[in-house]
Design a protein around this motif. Structure first.
Motif, PDB file in Angstrom:
ATOM      1  N   PHE A 427       0.840  -1.195   0.000  1.00  0.00           N
ATOM      2  CA  PHE A 427       0.000   0.000   0.000  1.00  0.00           C
ATOM      3  C   PHE A 427       0.880   1.253   0.000  1.00  0.00           C
ATOM      4  O   PHE A 427       1.766   1.408   0.841  1.00  0.00           O
ATOM      5  N   ILE A 428       0.604   2.127  -0.972  1.00  0.00           N
ATOM      6  CA  ILE A 428       1.365   3.374  -1.097  1.00  0.00           C
ATOM      7  C   ILE A 428       0.414   4.548  -0.885  1.00  0.00           C
ATOM      8  O   ILE A 428      -0.558   4.716  -1.634  1.00  0.00           O
ATOM      9  N   GLU A 429       0.694   5.325   0.123  1.00  0.00           N
ATOM     10  CA  GLU A 429      -0.182   6.448   0.473  1.00  0.00           C
ATOM     11  C   GLU A 429       0.051   7.623  -0.471  1.00  0.00           C
ATOM     12  O   GLU A 429       1.191   8.003  -0.733  1.00  0.00           O
ATOM     13  N   VAL A 430      -1.033   8.173  -0.984  1.00  0.00           N
ATOM     14  CA  VAL A 430      -0.971   9.349  -1.856  1.00  0.00           C
ATOM     15  C   VAL A 430      -1.833  10.437  -1.208  1.00  0.00           C
ATOM     16  O   VAL A 430      -3.050  10.415  -1.319  1.00  0.00           O
ATOM     17  N   MET A 431      -1.186  11.354  -0.521  1.00  0.00           N
ATOM     18  CA  MET A 431      -1.896  12.372   0.240  1.00  0.00           C
ATOM     19  C   MET A 431      -1.906  13.705  -0.505  1.00  0.00           C
ATOM     20  O   MET A 431      -1.149  13.906  -1.466  1.00  0.00           O
ATOM     21  N   PRO A 432      -2.761  14.644  -0.083  1.00  0.00           N
ATOM     22  CA  PRO A 432      -2.769  15.970  -0.711  1.00  0.00           C
ATOM     23  C   PRO A 432      -1.402  16.637  -0.601  1.00  0.00           C
ATOM     24  O   PRO A 432      -0.736  16.526   0.431  1.00  0.00           O
ATOM     25  N   LYS A 433      -0.982  17.313  -1.654  1.00  0.00           N
ATOM     26  CA  LYS A 433       0.285  18.044  -1.676  1.00  0.00           C
ATOM     27  C   LYS A 433      -0.013  19.515  -1.931  1.00  0.00           C
ATOM     28  O   LYS A 433      -0.111  19.952  -3.079  1.00  0.00           O
ATOM     29  N   ALA A 434      -0.157  20.258  -0.864  1.00  0.00           N
ATOM     30  CA  ALA A 434      -0.432  21.687  -1.002  1.00  0.00           C
ATOM     31  C   ALA A 434       0.711  22.409  -1.708  1.00  0.00           C
ATOM     32  O   ALA A 434       0.505  23.443  -2.338  1.00  0.00           O
ATOM     33  N   SER A 435       1.930  21.840  -1.640  1.00  0.00           N
ATOM     34  CA  SER A 435       3.087  22.489  -2.270  1.00  0.00           C
ATOM     35  C   SER A 435       2.928  22.597  -3.788  1.00  0.00           C
ATOM     36  O   SER A 435       3.548  23.455  -4.417  1.00  0.00           O
ATOM     37  N   LEU A 436       2.088  21.744  -4.389  1.00  0.00           N
ATOM     38  CA  LEU A 436       1.862  21.830  -5.829  1.00  0.00           C
ATOM     39  C   LEU A 436       1.086  23.098  -6.195  1.00  0.00           C
ATOM     40  O   LEU A 436       1.003  23.465  -7.367  1.00  0.00           O
ATOM     41  N   LEU A 437       0.496  23.737  -5.184  1.00  0.00           N
ATOM     42  CA  LEU A 437      -0.224  25.002  -5.404  1.00  0.00           C
ATOM     43  C   LEU A 437       0.629  26.186  -4.999  1.00  0.00           C
ATOM     44  O   LEU A 437       0.115  27.304  -4.898  1.00  0.00           O
ATOM     45  N   HIS A 438       1.917  25.955  -4.769  1.00  0.00           N
ATOM     46  CA  HIS A 438       2.791  27.026  -4.290  1.00  0.00           C
ATOM     47  C   HIS A 438       2.772  28.219  -5.246  1.00  0.00           C
ATOM     48  O   HIS A 438       2.944  28.070  -6.452  1.00  0.00           O
ATOM     49  N   ASP A 439       2.518  29.367  -4.669  1.00  0.00           N
ATOM     50  CA  ASP A 439       2.498  30.627  -5.414  1.00  0.00           C
ATOM     51  C   ASP A 439       1.388  30.667  -6.460  1.00  0.00           C
ATOM     52  O   ASP A 439       1.448  31.439  -7.421  1.00  0.00           O
ATOM     53  N   LYS A 440       0.369  29.837  -6.299  1.00  0.00           N
ATOM     54  CA  LYS A 440      -0.797  29.891  -7.191  1.00  0.00           C
ATOM     55  C   LYS A 440      -1.786  30.877  -6.561  1.00  0.00           C
ATOM     56  O   LYS A 440      -2.552  30.522  -5.655  1.00  0.00           O
ATOM     57  N   ILE A 441      -1.730  32.109  -7.031  1.00  0.00           N
ATOM     58  CA  ILE A 441      -2.527  33.207  -6.465  1.00  0.00           C
ATOM     59  C   ILE A 441      -3.590  33.613  -7.485  1.00  0.00           C
ATOM     60  O   ILE A 441      -3.271  33.928  -8.630  1.00  0.00           O
ATOM     61  N   ILE A 442      -4.845  33.589  -7.068  1.00  0.00           N
ATOM     62  CA  ILE A 442      -5.957  33.989  -7.928  1.00  0.00           C
ATOM     63  C   ILE A 442      -6.600  35.239  -7.334  1.00  0.00           C
ATOM     64  O   ILE A 442      -7.274  35.177  -6.305  1.00  0.00           O
ATOM     65  N   GLU A 443      -6.330  36.385  -7.953  1.00  0.00           N
ATOM     66  CA  GLU A 443      -6.885  37.672  -7.499  1.00  0.00           C
ATOM     67  C   GLU A 443      -6.665  37.881  -6.009  1.00  0.00           C
ATOM     68  O   GLU A 443      -7.580  38.237  -5.255  1.00  0.00           O
ATOM     69  N   GLY A 444      -5.424  37.635  -5.584  1.00  0.00           N
ATOM     70  CA  GLY A 444      -5.053  37.853  -4.194  1.00  0.00           C
ATOM     71  C   GLY A 444      -5.361  36.703  -3.259  1.00  0.00           C
ATOM     72  O   GLY A 444      -5.081  36.785  -2.055  1.00  0.00           O
ATOM     73  N   ILE A 445      -5.929  35.618  -3.777  1.00  0.00           N
ATOM     74  CA  ILE A 445      -6.315  34.461  -2.954  1.00  0.00           C
ATOM     75  C   ILE A 445      -5.250  33.384  -3.099  1.00  0.00           C
ATOM     76  O   ILE A 445      -4.992  32.891  -4.206  1.00  0.00           O
ATOM     77  N   ASP A 446      -4.622  33.003  -2.001  1.00  0.00           N
ATOM     78  CA  ASP A 446      -3.539  32.021  -2.001  1.00  0.00           C
ATOM     79  C   ASP A 446      -4.130  30.613  -1.883  1.00  0.00           C
ATOM     80  O   ASP A 446      -4.610  30.208  -0.817  1.00  0.00           O
ATOM     81  N   LEU A 447      -4.103  29.859  -2.975  1.00  0.00           N
ATOM     82  CA  LEU A 447      -4.728  28.543  -2.994  1.00  0.00           C
ATOM     83  C   LEU A 447      -3.984  27.533  -2.122  1.00  0.00           C
ATOM     84  O   LEU A 447      -4.596  26.625  -1.546  1.00  0.00           O
ATOM     85  N   GLU A 448      -2.673  27.679  -2.022  1.00  0.00           N
ATOM     86  CA  GLU A 448      -1.907  26.773  -1.162  1.00  0.00           C
ATOM     87  C   GLU A 448      -2.336  26.928   0.294  1.00  0.00           C
ATOM     88  O   GLU A 448      -2.526  25.940   1.021  1.00  0.00           O
ATOM     89  N   LYS A 449      -2.522  28.157   0.725  1.00  0.00           N
ATOM     90  CA  LYS A 449      -2.941  28.402   2.111  1.00  0.00           C
ATOM     91  C   LYS A 449      -4.363  27.894   2.352  1.00  0.00           C
ATOM     92  O   LYS A 449      -4.676  27.383   3.429  1.00  0.00           O
ATOM     93  N   ILE A 450      -5.240  28.062   1.354  1.00  0.00           N
ATOM     94  CA  ILE A 450      -6.613  27.554   1.501  1.00  0.00           C
ATOM     95  C   ILE A 450      -6.604  26.048   1.729  1.00  0.00           C
ATOM     96  O   ILE A 450      -7.234  25.543   2.668  1.00  0.00           O
ATOM     97  N   LEU A 451      -5.886  25.305   0.864  1.00  0.00           N
ATOM     98  CA  LEU A 451      -5.883  23.842   0.982  1.00  0.00           C
ATOM     99  C   LEU A 451      -5.249  23.407   2.298  1.00  0.00           C
ATOM    100  O   LEU A 451      -5.730  22.479   2.948  1.00  0.00           O
ATOM    101  N   THR A 452      -4.174  24.076   2.696  1.00  0.00           N
ATOM    102  CA  THR A 452      -3.474  23.704   3.929  1.00  0.00           C
ATOM    103  C   THR A 452      -4.371  23.855   5.152  1.00  0.00           C
ATOM    104  O   THR A 452      -4.506  22.934   5.969  1.00  0.00           O
ATOM    105  N   ILE A 453      -5.024  25.013   5.290  1.00  0.00           N
ATOM    106  CA  ILE A 453      -5.847  25.253   6.490  1.00  0.00           C
ATOM    107  C   ILE A 453      -7.104  24.395   6.481  1.00  0.00           C
ATOM    108  O   ILE A 453      -7.529  23.887   7.527  1.00  0.00           O
ATOM    109  N   ILE A 454      -7.711  24.197   5.314  1.00  0.00           N
ATOM    110  CA  ILE A 454      -8.903  23.339   5.240  1.00  0.00           C
ATOM    111  C   ILE A 454      -8.562  21.919   5.693  1.00  0.00           C
ATOM    112  O   ILE A 454      -9.290  21.309   6.486  1.00  0.00           O
ATOM    113  N   ASN A 455      -7.441  21.384   5.200  1.00  0.00           N
ATOM    114  CA  ASN A 455      -7.072  20.014   5.566  1.00  0.00           C
ATOM    115  C   ASN A 455      -6.639  19.900   7.023  1.00  0.00           C
ATOM    116  O   ASN A 455      -6.880  18.873   7.664  1.00  0.00           O
TER     117      ASN A 455
END
Length: 581
Positions: A427-455
């Motif tokens: 079994f190989i665990e495949v977990m969310p990788k917020a780092s893949l959203l690094h510096d992905k900013i949509i109109e001032g909204i940081d998607l990496e931070k959103i995914l990190t805090i939600i999880n």
């Protein structure tokens, strides 16, 4: 390699004893694909005479190529030194260099035109450049990124770049040995300085004057590109193109956390929804079981509650025979998808085959596999056989047939799986990788931070098996996309996770009262709360089984797809706590 026949060990090969043939092939001027072909041919012979016969200091490296099927298509990231040029490498400059090769015979360094996009040697889509190396990087193909470094600064990028074996001469002072795609290449208007103190060298102390290093930390790559984008907003579109190209590759392979090159015979990728498990099969694993001629040596199936042993192994199926009386149905024994592939694999023992099973935990695995649950063990393959119940034929599972599945832990925990199955699969665990959203900013909204805090909040309130995968936000390119992702995917998923406990959904999204969002900024809003007196107005009595009842709804503007009416703070304040004045 040798005119001598292959014997029981590497000493049968002519060469500089005691170095084995692996050392010769690996050091010779072969591409990765050519090496793989040579190693595979030799590997087949070694399998015939017995792998135990092979003993040398390079055995581990050799087996990494032969028996674990090294993938030559993974991206390579190279930080390479380049001679400083105050004209941004668009023409020769008068800058002095300590590089002896630059001043030799008064030659102008060939690197002077690396970012001269209008140079006639280039094509419409390609740019031709030059790098002087003592020993060039040993990579093939164009699935590579060169990050240029000079005077302790990162100065530019060559994306989708191919390194030529031999330089091409344009004139006496102008050669090129690189071909990159223009859309993924640029010289930075504002350079990135102090790269050593920022850790961009990945613990290396220095790069030689005409040297390079391989960068292996994907977070570091995204940090470099993120800073380049912040310093150069006018060049953001091209930098985003590089970032998106890097993200195209299977998200589980960047840090190589799961050692994707080492594919066991029985393997299951597991993790929360949206982490790239099925994407990984399609974009990494499929290639490993596709021949050079494009033939697919694999089958892909999805398990579900109606999937049976008869579909997988063999069973009795109805057949309508046109030659017989109209409407008459006969029955015959038909092979299932796994049995067909196993028979094909037996006929081609030197070819690797695989069956990919998506959503493997959604089927009744014990019933689908039946007696095969024993035969699939590595030490029983090709040795132990059973008589199949319908055809009464003897059947064994070949050693060259891998079984690779995926499962969503949100549907069913690994702990609940059949013990026999857990024992036979890796079994190989495949977990969310917020780092893949690094510096992905949509109109001032940081998607990496959103995914990190939600999880983080989901893991606290529920468990890590029910976190949110990065793919839900990886595809977001506009504010409208972000709103749609929350409306159609993320909020319904949270609603399912918490069984309509809207107070917990509010906690995950920062919409709870004490977090401090204003009502119009909340994605999940409280619409009404019934007190005891209001219960009496509704029912004529105070219901004993009901305390205060609160009614929630998803933001009406989100439901109505009026995304322009949803303030950006609705998302920013998921991770940034509002300052209450």
């Amino acid at each position: 390699i040798s005119s001598e026949p292959i014997g029981e060990n590497s000493s049968s090969f002519k060469g500089k004893a005691p170095l084995p043939f692996y050392n010769y092939v690996n050091s010779a001027d072969f591409t990765d694909i050519e090496k793989e072909s040579i190693f595979k041919a030799i590997g087949n012979e070694l399998k015939r005479v017995g792998k135990s016969a092979f003993r040398s200091k390079s055995q581990d490296d050799f087996e990494r190529y032969v028996f674990m099927k090294k993938n030559p298509l993974s991206k390579k990231f190279i930080l390479s030194n380049i001679t400083w040029n105050s004209n941004d490498w668009k023409s020769p400059s008068n800058d002095k260099s300590n590089h002896s090769w630059v001043q030799k015979d008064g030659n102008i360094p060939h690197e002077s035109w690396n970012f001269d996009f209008d140079n006639p040697r280039n094509t419409k889509d390609k740019i031709c450049g030059y790098n002087q190396w003592t020993n060039p990087p040993r990579i093939s193909g164009n699935n590579n990124l060169i990050i240029y470094y000079s005077n302790n600064k990162i100065v530019g990028f060559y994306g989708k770049v191919e390194i030529l074996r031999n330089s091409v001469s344009v004139s006496e002072n102008e050669d090129y040995n690189l071909i990159a795609e223009k859309d993924f290449s640029l010289v930075l208007e504002n350079k990135i300085d102090d790269i050593k103190s920022k850790g961009y060298l990945e613990n290396k102390k220095r790069i030689g004057q005409i040297g390079f290093i391989y960068l292996k930390d994907i977070d570091n790559i995204f940090s470099i590109l993120g800073e380049a984008k912040r310093l150069n907003p006018k060049q953001a579109q091209k930098i985003d193109a590089i970032i998106n190209w890097i993200r195209e590759e299977d998200v589980t392979s960047y840090k190589n956390d799961n050692n994707m090159n080492d594919i066991s015979l029985n393997q299951i990728l597991y993790g929360p929804p949206g982490t790239g498990k099925t994407y990984s099969l399609q974009n990494s694993y499929f290639d490993k079981f596709t021949s050079n001629t494009g033939q697919n040596n694999y089958k892909f199936v999805t398990f579900h509650q109606s999937f049976t042993y008869e579909d997988f192994i063999e069973g009795i199926k109805p057949v309508i025979n046109d030659a017989q009386q109209e409407g008459e149905v006969t029955y015959e024994i038909a092979d299932g998808v796994f049995k067909k592939l196993a028979l094909e694999a037996k006929q081609n023992p030197n070819t690797d085959y695989a069956i990919f099973i998506d959503e493997i935990n959604r089927g009744n695995i014990a019933k689908i596999f039946g007696e095969l649950i024993t035969l699939i063990e590595p030490d029983k393959r090709g040795v132990l056989s059973v008589v199949l119940p319908y055809s009464k034929t003897e059947f064994t599972v070949p050693k060259n047939l891998s079984i690779i599945g995926t499962m969503n832990t949100a549907d069913r925990s690994i702990a609940l799986l059949d013990t026999a199955l857990r024992r036979r699969f890796e079994f190989i665990e495949v977990m969310p990788k917020a780092s893949l959203l690094h510096d992905k900013i949509i109109e001032g909204i940081d998607l990496e931070k959103i995914l990190t805090i939600i999880n983080d909040r989901i893991e606290f309130l529920f468990d890590r098996d029910h976190t949110i995968g990065h793919s839900y936000l990886l595809k977001v390119k506009t504010y409208k996309d972000l709103c749609k992702s929350f409306r159609n995917e993320i909020i319904p998923l949270l609603q399912e996770y918490f069984y309509n406990d809207w107070e917990k959904v509010q906690l995950v999204l920062g919409d709870n009262k004490k977090w401090g969002k204003q009502d119009e900024m909340k994605l999940v809003q409280q619409t009404k709360s019934y007190s005891s007196s209001e219960e009496k107005n509704l029912f004529g009595e105070d219901l004993e089984d009901y305390e205060e009842v609160t009614i929630f709804e998803v933001n009406p503007n989100l439901i109505a797809k009026q995304y322009d009416k949803i303030p950006k703070e609705a998302f920013i304040y998921i991770y940034d706590k509002p300052v209450i004045k």
